[in-house]
Design a protein around this motif. Structure first.
Motif, PDB file in Angstrom:
ATOM      1  N   UNK A 169       0.865  -1.175   0.000  1.00  0.00           N
ATOM      2  CA  UNK A 169       0.000   0.000   0.000  1.00  0.00           C
ATOM      3  C   UNK A 169       0.900   1.223   0.000  1.00  0.00           C
ATOM      4  N   UNK A 170       0.568   2.228  -0.808  1.00  0.00           N
ATOM      5  CA  UNK A 170       1.370   3.451  -0.730  1.00  0.00           C
ATOM      6  C   UNK A 170       0.484   4.674  -0.853  1.00  0.00           C
ATOM      7  N   UNK A 171       0.928   5.730  -0.182  1.00  0.00           N
ATOM      8  CA  UNK A 171       0.171   6.974  -0.100  1.00  0.00           C
ATOM      9  C   UNK A 171       0.603   7.878  -1.251  1.00  0.00           C
ATOM     10  N   UNK A 172      -0.299   8.077  -2.208  1.00  0.00           N
ATOM     11  CA  UNK A 172       0.081   8.809  -3.420  1.00  0.00           C
ATOM     12  C   UNK A 172       0.428  10.273  -3.130  1.00  0.00           C
ATOM     13  N   UNK A 173      -0.296  10.873  -2.201  1.00  0.00           N
ATOM     14  CA  UNK A 173      -0.009  12.278  -1.891  1.00  0.00           C
ATOM     15  C   UNK A 173       1.382  12.439  -1.303  1.00  0.00           C
ATOM     16  N   UNK A 174       1.763  11.507  -0.459  1.00  0.00           N
ATOM     17  CA  UNK A 174       3.101  11.596   0.128  1.00  0.00           C
ATOM     18  C   UNK A 174       4.167  11.343  -0.928  1.00  0.00           C
ATOM     19  N   UNK A 175       3.845  10.476  -1.888  1.00  0.00           N
ATOM     20  CA  UNK A 175       4.784  10.255  -2.989  1.00  0.00           C
ATOM     21  C   UNK A 175       5.007  11.551  -3.763  1.00  0.00           C
ATOM     22  N   UNK A 276       0.038   3.254  11.576  1.00  0.00           N
ATOM     23  CA  UNK A 276       0.979   4.304  11.170  1.00  0.00           C
ATOM     24  C   UNK A 276       0.670   4.760   9.751  1.00  0.00           C
ATOM     25  N   UNK A 277       0.305   3.804   8.893  1.00  0.00           N
ATOM     26  CA  UNK A 277       0.015   4.147   7.501  1.00  0.00           C
ATOM     27  C   UNK A 277      -1.289   4.936   7.401  1.00  0.00           C
ATOM     28  N   UNK A 278      -2.341   4.447   8.041  1.00  0.00           N
ATOM     29  CA  UNK A 278      -3.633   5.137   7.913  1.00  0.00           C
ATOM     30  C   UNK A 278      -3.612   6.503   8.584  1.00  0.00           C
ATOM     31  N   UNK A 279      -2.727   6.691   9.567  1.00  0.00           N
ATOM     32  CA  UNK A 279      -2.678   8.002  10.203  1.00  0.00           C
ATOM     33  C   UNK A 279      -1.689   8.928   9.505  1.00  0.00           C
ATOM     34  N   UNK A 280      -1.147   8.488   8.359  1.00  0.00           N
ATOM     35  CA  UNK A 280      -0.295   9.359   7.568  1.00  0.00           C
ATOM     36  C   UNK A 280       1.114   9.527   8.105  1.00  0.00           C
ATOM     37  N   UNK A 281       1.528   8.652   9.010  1.00  0.00           N
ATOM     38  CA  UNK A 281       2.889   8.738   9.543  1.00  0.00           C
ATOM     39  C   UNK A 281       3.896   8.054   8.627  1.00  0.00           C
TER      40      UNK A 281
END
Lengths: 433, 291, 277
Positions: A169-175, A276-281
């Motif tokens: 899973x990866x957070x596109x906005x953080x990318x 940690x992932x779902x909370x954007x850390x």
């Protein structure tokens, strides 16, 4: 001496105790009919009854579908079906005393890694004879799930649902914020660690590894071992191979992930990593495909992607199977009916609606994934190639030795090579005891 | 002076004894019998191997490690539970505003179901989201992300602290009840003699509550030795088995490995261990009773 | 003199505050978690007092259809266990402290030894016995198991409280013409009240929060007790922290109130005992 009145008091106490026991056995008359493992009972004399213990569903639609399926089964076979649901940990602690105590449900929903143990302890019966007389075919199910249901050349449990450890899973906005292309998730271990470095800044981190008291970490390291061309057990099943090069590299990769992880990974488990992932850390996490449900409830607005697990240099992207199989209690007095129910709940039609994870029936799985999951192709691909954990009777002891090796490496106590060597020696002792 | 009355004596203890025989001693005998068997699943059907099973368990080495952890755990948890409980009881025995409220508030940890308490501590100890690291930062000691449950060495401290928190209210409650039955006139007399608070504590309070205190020490030690949920939920015995104690090991062996023989051996051995320790403590108690 | 007193007063207050802080610290995280909506739950650094506090977790816990049911089950089991254990144990403790009979020491040791069993070690054989008695999945079965595990401690506690009560008071009552039972009820029981209260509190709480027996013996969802029921909020993969913590607070409140009541009674019982003594 006031013996009489003290005697009276005593009598009252005893009476209460007797009443307690008495009303208990009174209850048990009616309780027994619904109580696990008992044969007759119910309204009509011919009506048989089945007791099934299953997992509690967070999704009420699934629960409803299960109830409906049970109802139509009842009508078809003039039987009574009683389904009781428990959360995972409770099911695990509850099944054993019940089955070992000669009771328990007719049909057991077993985690894949429990099958070998239950089979070795003779708590469940081989299904080969039933199989021969039915239209159930191994090819209809995912290989890994089918394999996990067998023990010493017998089939003991039919796959019900499956999951894979894991997908990325990866957070596109953080990318985007880190200057990475959100449509190009890392494909290899190297890229994964490099991207992770770029994402680790301003108090946020690339990913999170974990090594808490949970077997999930071993699923991933096993997967990475196989991905790098390694094997878990040799052909004879008497020798562990995790201490060879692919295994060492796999563990090293997992430990290297600490550089891009928030501090304190050893005390964490997979749920903490997902939090940690779902909370954007953290910007990436490795988790089963069902993690999409968690994201939906915890971070409904997250702009995320799902990709295959990163692969080692020269290797493939491979995950490890998880999931549940159905087996018949050796104490059950309605084994034939139980088999009918297992067939019924693993057929394509029912599988689409009643499973919690992805259906183990491949055809049903495709449809299910298309309907319920984002990125269904990625998941389906990861499922078809997934490996499964060693199905030997003392797997839990083996998994614990593996976990200790992982913890020793992650706390810096030992190198990956030494820790795995030590673990392998102990595991080989266990396998050849 | 005791009244001699055999029949009445037996009659009064009968309900308790029957209950225990049926529901505790039969299971114990069953465990004892299983403990002489080899029940390793990879060996096929259970076999009777007699005492040599015990020798094998001992050679395994795990027992010794688990034993050491059990002792560290039991001694530190029991000691501090009683100490904190005693201090709390002494404070709550003095009059002050809102005492009734404080007395009930301090019982809260004990009221909370064990599993929930352990899960709450898991949150508290979380290196990112936990209040403990946050408290340390707020107190001005800097922002750390201490891994309370994942650092070997520290993990034992963390589970011990949580266990003290969970269990001290019992010691407090018992000692408070004992303190309240100390006759007030003795203090009056001591005050007239000019004894200060410390002397009053040593010469009046402590002797009067020592009976209850010893019972509390004994009970708390036994319970702590057998206390399972906290460690099971917080660390599962990790990291690197550094917090594995007898009950978590027994649970792992029976519920994890289905190795009931080994589980029974560990429980028989730990039972004998507690038994011996208790025997010593009780001897001490009887001596005092006679005096 | 005044400074010394002031100093000790400050020290005392600090001690009380420290004790309260230690006791309530985990509850702060619990309360804080229960007041946060799921998107505020996990932030770095953690927020102690949520900016947009919500009661939705409490509503969700209350709406959980079985919640009240679980609560009533727990209450029933705990109260009945408590009453039965106190009766059985007071009798046994009286017998051990006031009567002389052959084998007294032996039976006392039987009682003592039985507290030394580890629950996870006996749960499987115990399951077989409860099953043989036909009491699986029934409250009497669960209550019997709880009694077995609390009676030993209850007897020991009551015994040590009873030893603290001077025998001569009963003797003088009996010399004045009271029967043994009258002496027991009129002299021993009032003085024993704090002891009974403390023991009852112990038994109640042990049963109220017990997990493993209840999990293993009770199957029917309508017969589950609270500690099991509350774990509904912890799934295999995802814990519903907010709701679980809200539910935990909700179940603590009645017990808290109960203790408020009991504690007043305890004290009044004590003062009574003191004036009569």
């Amino acid at each position: 001496m006031d013996l009489k009145r003290v005697g009276q008091m005593l009598l009252v106490t005893c009476l209460i105790l007797v009443m307690l026991a008495g009303c208990g056995s009174g209850n048990s008359g009616s309780g027994k009919s619904s109580s696990p493992g008992s044969s007759s009972g119910g309204d009509s004399k011919k009506q048989q009854s089945l007791v099934i213990w299953t997992l509690q569903q967070a999704d009420t639609n699934i629960q409803e579908a299960q109830e409906n399926a049970a109802k139509s089964f009842e009508e078809k076979y003039n039987a009574k079906v009683q389904i009781t649901a428990f959360p995972y940990d409770q099911l695990k602690s509850k099944l054993l005393p019940a089955v070992a105590g000669g009771e328990g449900p007719d049909i057991l929903l077993l985690d894949q890694v429990w099958v070998a143990q239950y089979a070795a302890a003779k708590y469940i019966v081989p299904l080969d004879d039933y199989m021969g007389k039915s239209e159930i075919k191994a090819e209809d199910y995912f290989d890994g799930a089918w394999g996990a249901g067998s023990f010493q050349n017998n089939i003991y449990a039919i796959p019900f649902d499956v999951g894979v450890w894991g997908v990325l899973y990866y957070n596109k906005d953080m990318f985007k914020a880190a200057g990475l292309d959100p449509e190009k998730p890392p494909l290899t271990w190297e890229e994964f660690l490099q991207d992770g470095q770029k994402l680790t800044k301003d108090g946020k981190y690339g990913a999170s590894n974990w090594a808490g008291s949970s077997e999930s970490v071993q699923c991933l390291i096993d997967a990475f071992t196989v991905a790098g061309g390694g094997k878990l057990l040799d052909e004879s099943g008497k020798k562990i191979m995790i201490n060879e090069d692919p295994g060492v590299k796999a563990l090293q990769f997992w430990a290297d992930m600490s550089k891009i992880s928030p501090p304190g990974s050893v005390g964490k488990n997979e749920e903490d990593a997902m939090t940690l992932f779902t909370s954007g850390q953290t910007a990436m996490t490795m988790y089963g495909e069902w993690g999409q449900d968690t994201i939906k409830t915890r971070a409904p607005n997250m702009n995320y992607g799902v990709a295959n697990l990163p692969k080692p240099a020269g290797g493939e992207s491979i995950g490890t199977f998880g999931g549940f199989n159905l087996a018949i209690n050796a104490n059950s007095s309605n084994k034939d009916l139980a088999w009918e129910f297992i067939k019924y709940s693993t057929n394509e039609e029912n599988q689409k609606t009643i499973t919690m994870l992805t259906p183990a029936n491949k055809k049903a799985a495709k449809e299910y994934l298309n309907q319920k999951r984002q990125f269904p192709d990625v998941i389906y691909q990861q499922l078809t190639t997934a490996t499964y954990r060693p199905n030997v009777a003392n797997y839990p002891a083996i998994a614990d030795l593996q976990l200790q090796a992982t913890q020793k490496v992650m706390t810096g106590e030992m190198s990956a090579k030494d820790a795995l060597q030590e673990a392998a020696t102990k595991i080989n002792d266990l396998l050849n005891k | 002076m005791k009244t001699r009355s055999t029949l009445l004596g037996y009659a009064l203890i009968a309900p308790a004894i029957v209950l225990l025989l049926v529901l505790l001693f039969i299971p114990l005998l069953y465990s004892l019998q299983i403990s002489f068997q080899d029940t390793d699943l990879s060996h096929g059907a259970p076999k009777w191997v007699g005492l040599s099973a015990y020798v094998d368990s001992w050679k395994n080495g795990e027992l010794w490690k688990v034993g050491k952890h059990s002792i560290v755990w039991t001694v530190s948890v029991a000691f501090f539970q009683v100490l904190v409980g005693l201090l709390a009881a002494l404070m709550l025995n003095r009059k002050f505003p809102l005492r009734w409220l404080v007395r009930v508030l301090v019982l809260l940890p004990w009221v909370l179901p064990g599993v929930i308490a352990a899960l709450t501590w898991r949150l508290v100890y979380d290196s990112q989201f936990g209040f403990l690291n946050s408290l340390i930062a707020k107190l001005g000691f800097g922002q750390h992300a201490t891994d309370w449950l994942g650092t070997p060495g520290l993990a034992m401290f963390s589970v011990v602290l949580a266990a003290i928190w969970k269990g001290y209210p019992f010691a407090m409650l018992m000692l408070l009840a004992a303190l309240q039955s100390v006759p007030q006139d003795q203090y009056e007399a001591a005050k007239i003699d000019g004894a200060d608070g410390w002397r009053q504590f040593i010469h009046i309070t402590l002797p009067s509550i020592s009976g209850v205190m010893k019972t509390v020490v004994l009970l708390v030690s036994i319970w702590t030795f057998n206390y399972f949920e906290m460690i099971y939920v917080l660390t599962g015995g990790g990291p690197v088995r550094s917090t594995h104690i007898a009950p978590t090991y027994i649970y792992e062996l029976s519920f994890g490995h289905f190795d009931f023989g080994e589980a029974s051996r560990v429980s028989v051995i730990s039972f004998l261990f507690i038994f011996l320790i208790s025997l010593i403590l009780i001897r001490q108690m009887h001596k005092n009773e006679r005096n | 003199m005044i400074i010394k007193r002031l100093g000790s007063r400050i020290l005392f207050t600090a001690g009380i505050l420290l004790l309260l802080f230690f006791t309530l610290f985990p509850f702060m995280q619990m309360l804080s978690t229960s007041l946060k909506s799921s998107d505020q739950l996990f932030t770095v650094p953690p927020v102690w007092i949520p900016k947009h506090a919500t009661l939705s977790n409490f509503a969700a816990a209350m709406q959980h259809q079985q919640f009240v049911h679980y609560f009533m089950n727990s209450l029933l089991v705990s109260v009945v266990t408590c009453i039965l254990v106190i009766i059985v144990s007071v009798l046994a403790a009286y017998s051990f402290t006031r009567l002389e009979f052959p084998g007294r020491k032996f039976f006392m040791n039987v009682i003592l030894v039985s507290q030394m069993f580890c629950i996870s070690a006996v749960v499987i054989p115990l399951y077989k016995i409860v099953s043989a008695l036909g009491l699986l999945n029934s409250f009497p079965g669960l209550i019997l198991a709880y009694m077995a595990f609390t009676v030993p401690v209850a007897v020991w506690l009551l015994r040590s409280f009873m030893l603290n009560i001077p025998v001569d008071m009963e003797e003088s009552a009996m010399m004045e013409g009271a029967s043994q039972l009258q002496a027991f009820i009129k002299v021993v029981v009032p003085l024993l009240r704090p002891g009974i209260g403390a023991t009852a509190a112990y038994v109640f709480l042990m049963t109220w929060q017990e997990f493993l027996f209840s999990l293993v013996f009770m199957t029917d969802p309508s017969k589950r007790t609270l500690p099991i029921g509350i774990m509904d909020f912890k799934g295999q993969y995802e814990t519903n922290w907010g709701t679980m913590m809200a539910a935990s607070i909700l179940i603590s409140i009645p017990v808290f109130v109960l203790f408020l009541i009991i504690q007043r009674q305890l004290i009044s019982g004590l003062t009574e005992g003191a004036t009569k003594g």
